[in-house]
Design a protein around this motif. Structure first.
Motif, PDB file in Angstrom:
ATOM      1  N   GLN A   1       0.833  -1.212   0.000  1.00 43.49           N
ATOM      2  CA  GLN A   1       0.000   0.000   0.000  1.00 43.49           C
ATOM      3  C   GLN A   1       0.866   1.260   0.000  1.00 43.49           C
ATOM      4  OE1 GLN A   1      -2.392  -0.162   3.557  1.00 43.49           O
ATOM      5  NE2 GLN A   1      -2.916  -2.316   3.245  1.00 43.49           N
ATOM      6  N   VAL A   2       0.293   2.346  -0.495  1.00 46.27           N
ATOM      7  CA  VAL A   2       0.890   3.672  -0.307  1.00 46.27           C
ATOM      8  C   VAL A   2       0.252   4.241   0.954  1.00 46.27           C
ATOM      9  CG1 VAL A   2       1.192   5.979  -1.262  1.00 46.27           C
ATOM     10  CG2 VAL A   2       1.196   4.009  -2.783  1.00 46.27           C
ATOM     11  N   THR A   3       1.019   4.327   2.035  1.00 46.55           N
ATOM     12  CA  THR A   3       0.461   4.778   3.312  1.00 46.55           C
ATOM     13  C   THR A   3       0.700   6.262   3.572  1.00 46.55           C
ATOM     14  OG1 THR A   3       2.479   4.046   4.441  1.00 46.55           O
ATOM     15  CG2 THR A   3       0.629   2.493   4.361  1.00 46.55           C
ATOM     16  N   PHE A   4       1.761   6.838   2.965  1.00 45.40           N
ATOM     17  CA  PHE A   4       2.025   8.261   3.128  1.00 45.40           C
ATOM     18  C   PHE A   4       2.958   8.736   2.015  1.00 45.40           C
ATOM     19  CE2 PHE A   4       5.714   6.372   5.126  1.00 45.40           C
ATOM     20  CZ  PHE A   4       6.757   7.221   4.777  1.00 45.40           C
ATOM     21  N   ILE A   5       3.003  10.062   1.841  1.00 45.47           N
ATOM     22  CA  ILE A   5       4.011  10.658   0.956  1.00 45.47           C
ATOM     23  C   ILE A   5       4.613  11.867   1.658  1.00 45.47           C
ATOM     24  CG2 ILE A   5       3.018   9.902  -1.237  1.00 45.47           C
ATOM     25  CD1 ILE A   5       1.768  12.680  -1.513  1.00 45.47           C
ATOM     26  N   ASN A   6       5.885  12.118   1.367  1.00 36.73           N
ATOM     27  CA  ASN A   6       6.544  13.317   1.861  1.00 36.73           C
ATOM     28  C   ASN A   6       6.191  14.477   0.938  1.00 36.73           C
ATOM     29  OD1 ASN A   6       8.057  12.060   4.021  1.00 36.73           O
ATOM     30  ND2 ASN A   6       9.248  11.071   2.413  1.00 36.73           N
ATOM     31  N   LEU A   7       5.663  15.547   1.495  1.00 36.49           N
ATOM     32  CA  LEU A   7       5.231  16.687   0.694  1.00 36.49           C
ATOM     33  C   LEU A   7       6.434  17.494   0.189  1.00 36.49           C
ATOM     34  CD1 LEU A   7       2.196  17.787   2.899  1.00 36.49           C
ATOM     35  CD2 LEU A   7       2.150  16.522   0.730  1.00 36.49           C
ATOM     36  N   PRO A   8       6.278  18.201  -0.944  1.00 37.77           N
ATOM     37  CA  PRO A   8       7.402  18.899  -1.574  1.00 37.77           C
ATOM     38  C   PRO A   8       8.107  19.914  -0.668  1.00 37.77           C
ATOM     39  CG  PRO A   8       5.491  18.876  -3.025  1.00 37.77           C
ATOM     40  CD  PRO A   8       5.049  18.331  -1.709  1.00 37.77           C
ATOM     41  N   PHE A   9       7.326  20.633   0.148  1.00 33.82           N
ATOM     42  CA  PHE A   9       7.919  21.714   0.934  1.00 33.82           C
ATOM     43  C   PHE A   9       7.878  21.419   2.436  1.00 33.82           C
ATOM     44  CE2 PHE A   9       6.111  23.483  -2.986  1.00 33.82           C
ATOM     45  CZ  PHE A   9       7.300  23.904  -3.596  1.00 33.82           C
ATOM     46  N   GLY A  10       8.017  20.136   2.758  1.00 30.56           N
ATOM     47  CA  GLY A  10       8.087  19.731   4.152  1.00 30.56           C
ATOM     48  C   GLY A  10       6.825  19.071   4.658  1.00 30.56           C
ATOM     49  N   GLY A  11       6.979  18.172   5.633  1.00 29.84           N
ATOM     50  CA  GLY A  11       5.847  17.479   6.214  1.00 29.84           C
ATOM     51  C   GLY A  11       5.466  16.225   5.439  1.00 29.84           C
ATOM     52  N   GLN A  12       4.514  15.498   5.985  1.00 29.19           N
ATOM     53  CA  GLN A  12       4.052  14.258   5.360  1.00 29.19           C
ATOM     54  C   GLN A  12       2.530  14.255   5.264  1.00 29.19           C
ATOM     55  OE1 GLN A  12       5.623  11.103   7.835  1.00 29.19           O
ATOM     56  NE2 GLN A  12       7.497  10.936   6.604  1.00 29.19           N
ATOM     57  N   LEU A  13       2.045  13.580   4.236  1.00 30.35           N
ATOM     58  CA  LEU A  13       0.607  13.378   4.093  1.00 30.35           C
ATOM     59  C   LEU A  13       0.326  11.897   4.309  1.00 30.35           C
ATOM     60  CD1 LEU A  13      -2.259  14.294   3.332  1.00 30.35           C
ATOM     61  CD2 LEU A  13      -1.653  13.872   0.928  1.00 30.35           C
ATOM     62  N   HIS A  14      -0.317  11.568   5.445  1.00 29.02           N
ATOM     63  CA  HIS A  14      -0.643  10.178   5.757  1.00 29.02           C
ATOM     64  C   HIS A  14      -2.054   9.883   5.257  1.00 29.02           C
ATOM     65  CE1 HIS A  14       2.793   9.106   8.404  1.00 29.02           C
ATOM     66  NE2 HIS A  14       2.865  10.423   8.541  1.00 29.02           N
ATOM     67  N   PHE A  15      -2.193   8.782   4.550  1.00 25.67           N
ATOM     68  CA  PHE A  15      -3.486   8.423   3.983  1.00 25.67           C
ATOM     69  C   PHE A  15      -4.372   7.667   4.963  1.00 25.67           C
ATOM     70  CE2 PHE A  15      -0.840   8.574   0.026  1.00 25.67           C
ATOM     71  CZ  PHE A  15      -1.419   9.725  -0.480  1.00 25.67           C
ATOM     72  N   GLY A  16      -3.756   7.070   5.990  1.00 24.49           N
ATOM     73  CA  GLY A  16      -4.541   6.338   6.980  1.00 24.49           C
ATOM     74  C   GLY A  16      -5.330   5.197   6.349  1.00 24.49           C
ATOM     75  N   ILE A  17      -6.609   5.121   6.690  1.00 25.36           N
ATOM     76  CA  ILE A  17      -7.452   4.045   6.174  1.00 25.36           C
ATOM     77  C   ILE A  17      -7.692   4.178   4.660  1.00 25.36           C
ATOM     78  CG2 ILE A  17      -9.664   5.217   6.535  1.00 25.36           C
ATOM     79  CD1 ILE A  17     -10.728   2.487   7.567  1.00 25.36           C
TER      80      ILE A  17
END
Length: 355
Positions: free
Chosen positions: A116-132
């Motif tokens: 699964q793709v569970t998260f991605i690192n955003l271009p200008f810092g931080g992470q986007l977690h997809f969760g469920i």
């Protein structure tokens, strides 16, 4: 590396050897494609060719034996996809049954194996977690790419060639990243596909059918998911770019059907290859143009993976704009759908009046 190249050649040779036998089998079991107003070919064609690709892949896998914790689940999912494809090539299954088979295959890899793709690192810092949402996103990716490859399978050698270019890009990048499993799986499928392409390029002697298109789409989507999951935003876009031709063709097909108020599953003759044929390009020229587009997408994906974030954003914007302009110019959505070209025309007209 030498062992990998040898296996690739063996898969190529096996596919060349198996395809004539599969052709005879297709006629024997009634897996044939009859001409109609939507088809380009003018005679009855065997369409079980994907079985030769799959058989070569399985033997290549047993020779090279690439292994990780997901291997058995990927093989099981691919077997389900191939069975669905074979049944459809022979009996023309209802769309709901084919879709169910794709969902089951995707479920095995995403939910049971946990690919699964569970998260991605955003271009200008931080992470986007997809969760469920990581489960439905990953399943949609697999099912979507599987069908995208199937949708472009409209001309001799088109789906096989586009898939081969995507496999070269995915496998090459995985090799650079040190991902032995993804690169070796990709090269095994590549050899099997190229061997079949000898019989499938215009004028084709056999079609890959849903057996081949669904198998290639499924495996490419899974390998892309394995190779580029949980990485930067730009790397997340890389597999989308690698598969830019089938994804964009599918995207504009959806827009086209929404604009024309047709069901999303409604067949038509307005896909990318149909539009190029209407512009006067020959069968072979159309296929080669789309090969070139696929190779260009692959090159952009490689450049994007190495470029700085701001450069990547500019490249992405240029690619999206170019796609929209091409779609409007060739009538991929509708001959009257030209929003950007109309804006350009208005600007030119205004400038002309001022001068």
């Amino acid at each position: 590396m030498l062992y990998l190249c040898a296996t690739l050649f063996i898969c190529f040779a096996l596919s060349v050897l198996f395809t004539p036998f599969v052709k005879k089998l297709a006629f024997a079991v009634g897996a044939t494609d009859k001409p109609n107003q939507r088809k380009v070919h003018q005679k009855i064609m065997p369409r079980l060719g994907g079985l030769a690709i799959y058989a070569s892949f399985i033997i290549g896998y047993l020779i090279l034996r690439p292994w990780n914790e997901d291997s058995l689940y990927i093989l099981l999912g691919s077997a389900i996809i191939v069975v669905v494809g074979i049944l459809d090539d022979i009996y023309e299954l209802p769309a709901k049954i084919k879709f169910l088979g794709q969902l089951i295959a995707a479920f095995i890899v995403v939910v049971i194996a946990g690919v699964q793709v569970t998260f991605i690192n955003l271009p200008f810092g931080g992470q986007l977690h997809f969760g469920i949402l990581s489960i439905p996103i990953s399943i949609i990716w697999i099912v979507g790419i599987t069908n995208a490859i199937n949708l472009i399978d409209g001309l001799d050698g088109l789906a096989a060639g586009v898939s081969a270019i995507a496999l070269i890009t995915i496998s090459g990048m995985a090799l650079i990243m040190g991902d032995w499993f993804v690169s070796s799986m990709g090269f095994i499928i590549l050899g099997s596909t190229l061997g079949f392409l000898l019989y499938n390029f215009h004028p084709a002697k056999i079609f890959m059918g849903d057996t081949g298109a669904l198998f290639l789409g499924y495996m490419i989507s899974v390998l892309a998911l394995l190779g580029f999951k949980n990485v930067t935003f730009i790397s997340f876009v890389v597999p989308v770019l690698i598969l830019g031709v089938p994804i964009s063709d599918t995207f504009f097909a959806i827009i086209r059907r929404i604009v024309k108020k047709q069901p999303l599953s409604a067949p038509d003759k307005s896909h990318l290859h149909h539009c190029l044929l209407r512009l006067g390009y020959s069968h072979r020229q159309t296929v080669l143009i789309i090969y070139g587009m696929s190779a260009l997408f692959g090159l952009v994906a490689i450049i994007l993976s190495q470029a700085a974030v701001w450069v990547s954003m500019i490249i992405l914007a240029m690619v999206i704009l170019a796609l929209e302009l091409i779609a409007e110019k060739i009538g991929l959505v509708d001959t009257n759908y030209r929003p950007i070209l109309k804006i350009v025309r208005v600007i030119r007209y205004a400038n002309g009046k001022q001068n």
